[in-house]
Design a protein around this motif. Structure first.
Motif, PDB file in Angstrom:
ATOM      1  N   ASP A  10      66.615  22.380  51.844  1.00  0.00           N
ATOM      2  CA  ASP A  10      67.033  21.304  50.958  1.00  0.00           C
ATOM      3  C   ASP A  10      65.802  20.647  50.356  1.00  0.00           C
ATOM      4  N   VAL A  11      64.753  20.597  51.137  1.00  0.00           N
ATOM      5  CA  VAL A  11      63.498  20.019  50.669  1.00  0.00           C
ATOM      6  C   VAL A  11      62.342  20.844  51.205  1.00  0.00           C
ATOM      7  N   VAL A  12      61.378  21.081  50.319  1.00  0.00           N
ATOM      8  CA  VAL A  12      60.233  21.903  50.701  1.00  0.00           C
ATOM      9  C   VAL A  12      58.961  21.068  50.629  1.00  0.00           C
ATOM     10  N   TYR A  13      58.219  21.024  51.717  1.00  0.00           N
ATOM     11  CA  TYR A  13      56.935  20.324  51.741  1.00  0.00           C
ATOM     12  C   TYR A  13      55.821  21.363  51.663  1.00  0.00           C
ATOM     13  N   ILE A  14      55.001  21.250  50.639  1.00  0.00           N
ATOM     14  CA  ILE A  14      53.896  22.190  50.522  1.00  0.00           C
ATOM     15  C   ILE A  14      52.634  21.538  51.055  1.00  0.00           C
ATOM     16  N   MET A  15      52.004  22.207  52.023  1.00  0.00           N
ATOM     17  CA  MET A  15      50.845  21.631  52.706  1.00  0.00           C
ATOM     18  C   MET A  15      49.547  22.227  52.187  1.00  0.00           C
ATOM     19  N   THR A  16      48.487  21.420  52.292  1.00  0.00           N
ATOM     20  CA  THR A  16      47.158  21.928  51.943  1.00  0.00           C
ATOM     21  C   THR A  16      46.604  22.695  53.134  1.00  0.00           C
ATOM     22  N   THR A  17      45.460  23.383  52.889  1.00  0.00           N
ATOM     23  CA  THR A  17      44.813  24.036  54.026  1.00  0.00           C
ATOM     24  C   THR A  17      44.202  22.957  54.901  1.00  0.00           C
ATOM     25  N   ARG A  18      43.695  23.356  56.039  1.00  0.00           N
ATOM     26  CA  ARG A  18      43.173  22.396  56.990  1.00  0.00           C
ATOM     27  C   ARG A  18      42.115  21.503  56.358  1.00  0.00           C
ATOM     28  N   PRO A  19      42.141  20.189  56.550  1.00  0.00           N
ATOM     29  CA  PRO A  19      43.156  19.460  57.296  1.00  0.00           C
ATOM     30  C   PRO A  19      44.459  19.328  56.496  1.00  0.00           C
ATOM     31  N   ALA A  20      45.591  19.449  57.215  1.00  0.00           N
ATOM     32  CA  ALA A  20      46.870  19.534  56.525  1.00  0.00           C
ATOM     33  C   ALA A  20      47.298  18.173  55.989  1.00  0.00           C
ATOM     34  N   MET A  21      47.666  18.165  54.735  1.00  0.00           N
ATOM     35  CA  MET A  21      48.255  16.973  54.114  1.00  0.00           C
ATOM     36  C   MET A  21      49.368  17.468  53.218  1.00  0.00           C
ATOM     37  N   VAL A  22      50.307  16.581  52.914  1.00  0.00           N
ATOM     38  CA  VAL A  22      51.386  17.012  52.026  1.00  0.00           C
ATOM     39  C   VAL A  22      50.855  17.075  50.607  1.00  0.00           C
ATOM     40  N   LYS A  23      50.915  18.261  50.022  1.00  0.00           N
ATOM     41  CA  LYS A  23      50.378  18.411  48.672  1.00  0.00           C
ATOM     42  C   LYS A  23      51.469  18.159  47.630  1.00  0.00           C
ATOM     43  N   LYS A  24      52.672  18.696  47.926  1.00  0.00           N
ATOM     44  CA  LYS A  24      53.740  18.586  46.924  1.00  0.00           C
ATOM     45  C   LYS A  24      55.082  18.647  47.635  1.00  0.00           C
ATOM     46  N   VAL A  25      56.037  17.885  47.136  1.00  0.00           N
ATOM     47  CA  VAL A  25      57.380  17.905  47.720  1.00  0.00           C
ATOM     48  C   VAL A  25      58.357  18.409  46.678  1.00  0.00           C
ATOM     49  N   LEU A  26      59.187  19.351  47.070  1.00  0.00           N
ATOM     50  CA  LEU A  26      60.131  19.928  46.116  1.00  0.00           C
ATOM     51  C   LEU A  26      61.554  19.740  46.634  1.00  0.00           C
ATOM     52  N   ARG A  27      62.432  19.177  45.807  1.00  0.00           N
ATOM     53  CA  ARG A  27      63.843  19.036  46.192  1.00  0.00           C
ATOM     54  C   ARG A  27      64.581  20.259  45.682  1.00  0.00           C
ATOM     55  N   VAL A  28      65.206  20.985  46.576  1.00  0.00           N
ATOM     56  CA  VAL A  28      65.930  22.178  46.173  1.00  0.00           C
ATOM     57  C   VAL A  28      67.406  21.831  46.050  1.00  0.00           C
ATOM     58  N   ASP A  29      67.909  21.790  44.799  1.00  0.00           N
ATOM     59  CA  ASP A  29      69.314  21.396  44.684  1.00  0.00           C
ATOM     60  C   ASP A  29      70.195  22.592  44.343  1.00  0.00           C
TER      61      ASP A  29
END
Lengths: 287, 278, 272
Positions: B217-236
């Protein structure tokens, strides 16, 4: 896809399978090479001792006279499978080894499991174990004979020590070999520490434990023989030494092979028990 | 495994950070990561290997501590630098390399959780497990040992073992990694069927973007180490989904939005010489 | 693995860190248990625990130990035992490793030798003593033979296992890169079976020590086993214990040597 049951061969089919297997055996070049190897060995032994009588080999008995003594109904030196004396020695040795082994298994597996399970316990006990372990079991003999009440107990004790350390070490390795994921999964599923011990630690360490038991059995037999030679209280080790001192060398060789057979049989027995208990391994499918 | 009456399993990750200390040299695995996952949501975490995604999962499950921030489950604090909630059946985990007990049969594996927690009597649990296997088309496996099954079957049994405990959250750590494409699509449909019935919150880790968009339903795209949320995608995309969804315009559009971000991080990870944590 | 330098408050100097690691609770527990063991020993003797009270006091053993360490004869015994161990051990490697490699490579050789091998293997090495004494002209040579027997079977079994465990793909890869059979043998099979060879050596060393001590007790002249046996016949308990500790120490030394050898021979295997 329904994973169906595999049909077990009925008696008639089973017999047919057996015949096929035997045919496979005899038709196999590998089998005949092994027979040849065995015959070569016996042949060389015979030639070196009975025919050529080389300077040092002449004292060693040849295979024929050994077999004659061992399996004969009228053994010259009074010991063969048909005499009571032979079986007396066998029983003495077997009883000693097995009782020492049983004790070693009970104490060794328990100690190993607790050491692998509790870090605190491990910290307290490991240094002690590591200092006592390198001392060869046989080096305990003098001390054991002088301190313990009776030579019999000393011999069993030394055999026990040998089997004990082998068991503890392998059990410990077994517990440590269990993948962390199984512990985590068990915790997620709501296990209390007691459950983890019963359902993860014990079954998980079982393969290593059984390897350890086979090693322990082998080591037990080794120590027993030395103990018997040194203490001189009947048993196969004693029989071998007696044969040596009375120049009855066929006895010596027969005794050696008897020991070999008993040791081999014992280890095979343990392996069989292991296969039974660890059925999940036996059914591994090659994918 | 029933549909949960009241919505449960909302995870709130706030400014979480994790620093490891192997050999006296600090390794920052996660840095100020924040996520808000609703109850009953299917959340997918995507990122290159070794970027710290598993660290987050371990923190929620209770296997490991965090050095910064807080994690809440349904408003209750379950992780912080000073607290850690022990692993439990409310946060079940499906492990990457599989953790079915090899020495127990399929039935014993599945019934282990409920019986050991005292939630069901053994006979009850066996009934329930058999029913479940039948309903999901897996009858016939009851008395097999895990080693006798293919990885696809093993994975499904493990998911069933987890879900029979009615967890609030199901944590899956790259469960289908290394499976061939055909098996994977079977797994996806299997998982989605269970998700639709139980509506248990899913916390799914993967490095496969297609898998993420298809399942989540929602996808969190993470960066390489150190991990942080790079982008959030709502899948509808509408549910229930099946493999046909992979061909729709909507799907491709969603993928287009995120492809660049994922690729960029993958390159960074590659250049940094990350070893594939197999 | 990329590492990121974090701010000062989280950095610690490496040396202090390493020291903290060593003096942690775990080593302390070990030290406590060792001290506890000695204390228990003392108490057992003082309170006349049945049978065990015949043990000498720890202090006596320590004193005898200090004295013994100063005697030249003691160190001579060390030398004698070590010489015997290494003689038999090295010969077992020289004979066993090639045999194991041959058995692992050639089906024919394996089939011919295996039956005899498997028949002799279960016989406890110590049971060979009378035969060894009979056959060899000097007791020294029979002892070498016994230590050889102790290690030999273990070496061959381990090498055999090692060779069979070499993944087929390694041999195939070599062949496709143009290697001749002899190349494959020397450059793939031999290094590939090194781990098992080293394992065989490590296990073999333990067994061989056991055999040597028995052989020395029964038939030897000089050596640590003999020294312990003579103390036994003289009822000199402290010396017996010193003997046991010495044997244990010597055995540990030899095993460590083998382990170090393994690390040198296989730099590609990381030691954890």
């Amino acid at each position: 896809m329904d994973a169906g049951e595999c049909a077990l061969p009925g008696t008639s089919t089973g017999g047919y399978v057996m015949v096929l297997r035997l045919k496979e055996w005899f038709g196999n070049p590998e089998f005949w090479r092994k027979v040849l190897g065995l015959l070569l060995f016996l042949g060389i032994w015979y030639v070196l001792t009975a025919v050529l009588t080389l300077p040092r080999f002449d004292k060693i008995p040849d295979p024929v006279s050994v077999l004659r003594e061992w399996f004969g109904t009228q053994p010259v030196y009074g010991r063969s499978i048909f005499t009571k004396l032979y079986w007396l020695d066998v029983i003495y040795s077997v009883l000693r080894t097995y009782s020492a082994f049983a004790l070693a298994v009970v104490l060794g597996v328990s100690l190993g499991l607790v050491m692998g399970w509790s870090r605190v316990f491990f910290d307290y006990s490991f240094p002690l174990v590591e200092i006592l372990r390198p001392m060869p079991p046989l080096s305990w003999i003098p001390l054991a004979v002088l301190i313990l009440p009776g030579v019999e107990i000393a011999v069993v004790y030394v055999t026990f020590i040998a089997a004990f350390f082998a068991t503890v070490l392998n059990t410990l390795l077994g517990v440590h070999s269990i993948d962390e994921a199984y512990f985590r999964a068990a915790k997620c599923l709501g296990s209390k520490p007691k459950d983890i011990f019963v359902h993860v630690v014990v079954p998980g360490a079982l393969p290593f434990i059984f390897t350890g038991l086979q090693i322990a059995m082998g080591v037990a037999w080794m120590s027993l023989v030395a103990g018997e030679i040194i203490s001189g209280q009947r048993g196969l080790g004693y029989a071998i030494y007696e044969g040596y001192s009375l120049f009855q060398y066929e006895q010596v060789v027969a005794g050696m092979f008897t020991l070999g057979l008993l040791g081999f049989g014992s280890s095979a027995g343990i392996r069989a028990v292991g296969f039974r208990l660890m059925a999940w391994q036996a059914r591994k499918r090659g994918m | 495994m029933q549909a949960l009456g009241k919505a449960q399993g909302a995870i709130s990750i706030q400014n979480v950070g994790k620093i490891y200390d192997p050999g006296g040299v600090n390794v920052v695995a996660v840095e100020t990561c924040s996520m808000d996952i609703q109850a009953g949501e299917f959340a997918v975490i995507v990122g290159p290997s070794g970027c710290g995604k598993t660290t987050l999962l371990n923190a929620i499950a209770g296997f490991d501590t965090i050095t910064q921030g807080e994690i809440y489950l349904d408003g209750q604090l379950i992780a912080s630098p000073t607290t850690k909630l022990s692993p439990g059946a409310d946060r079940m985990v499906v492990f990457q390399n599989g953790a079915l007990f090899p020495w127990k049969t399929v039935l014993d594996n599945i019934t282990y959780g409920p019986v050991i927690q005292g939630a069901m009597a053994k006979s009850q649990a066996l009934e329930a497990a058999r029913e479940l296997l039948k309903r999901l088309g897996l009858s016939g496996l009851e008395n097999r040992y895990p080693e006798e099954l293919s990885s696809g079957y093993q994975r499904r049994v493990e998911i069933i073992r987890a879900l029979i405990n009615n967890p609030r959250v199901l944590l899956l750590d790259e469960p289908f990694r290394g499976m061939d494409a055909v098996s994977k699509s079977v797994m996806h449909e299997f998982l989605l069927e269970l998700f639709d019935t139980s509506r248990c919150t899913m916390f799914f880790i993967t490095h496969d973007l297609d898998e993420a968009i298809f399942l989540g339903d929602v996808v969190y795209i993470m960066t390489t180490r150190p991990a942080m949320v790079k982008k959030v995608l709502r899948v509808d995309l509408p549910r229930p989904r099946d493999h046909r969804a992979l061909g729709t315009e909507k799907y491709l559009e969603l993928k287009r939005q995120t492809l660049e971000a994922v690729h960029e991080e993958a390159l960074k990870a590659f250049r940094a010489g990350e070893k594939e944590l197999a | 693995m990329t590492t990121t330098k974090v701010e000062n408050r989280l950095c610690s100097p490496l040396i202090l860190h390493r020291a903290k690691r060593f003096l942690n609770i775990r080593t302390l527990r070990g030290i406590v248990s060792l001290i506890g063991f000695v204390v228990l020993w003392q108490l057992v003797v003082v309170f006349k625990v049945p049978y065990l009270h015949n043990l000498p006091y720890p202090a006596e053993v320590a004193e005898t130990g200090m004295q013994t360490l100063g005697k030249k004869g003691y160190w001579l015994n060390w030398g004698i035992s070590l010489k015997r161990i290494f003689a038999g051990f090295i010969i077992a490697q020289l004979v066993g490793i090639p045999l194991g490699l041959a058995m692992g490579t050639s089906r024919v050789i394996k089939d011919l030798t295996f039956p005899a091998f498997e028949m002799l293997r279960p016989i406890p090495p110590i049971a060979w003593i009378p035969l060894a004494i009979l056959f060899w002209p000097t007791p020294e040579m029979s002892i070498y033979f016994l230590t050889f027997i102790g290690a030999f079977f273990i070496v061959v079994i381990n090498v055999l296992q090692g060779v069979t465990n070499i993944p087929v793909n390694l041999k195939r890869a070599a062949a496709s890169l143009g290697a001749k059979p002899s190349d494959i043998f020397w450059k793939i099979m031999v290094p590939g079976s090194l781990p098992s060879i080293i394992t065989g050596m490590t296990v073999g060393m333990g067994v061989t020590w056991n055999v040597l001590i028995a052989a020395e007790m029964i038939a030897g002249r000089g050596g640590l086993g003999r020294m312990t046996w003579e103390a036994y016949t003289n009822n000199a308990l402290p010396t017996i214990i010193i003997g046991m500790i010495s044997i244990g120490a010597a055995g540990y030394l030899c095993s460590s040597l083998i382990r170090a050898l393994g690390d040198v021979a296989m730099p590609w295997k990381k030691r954890f």
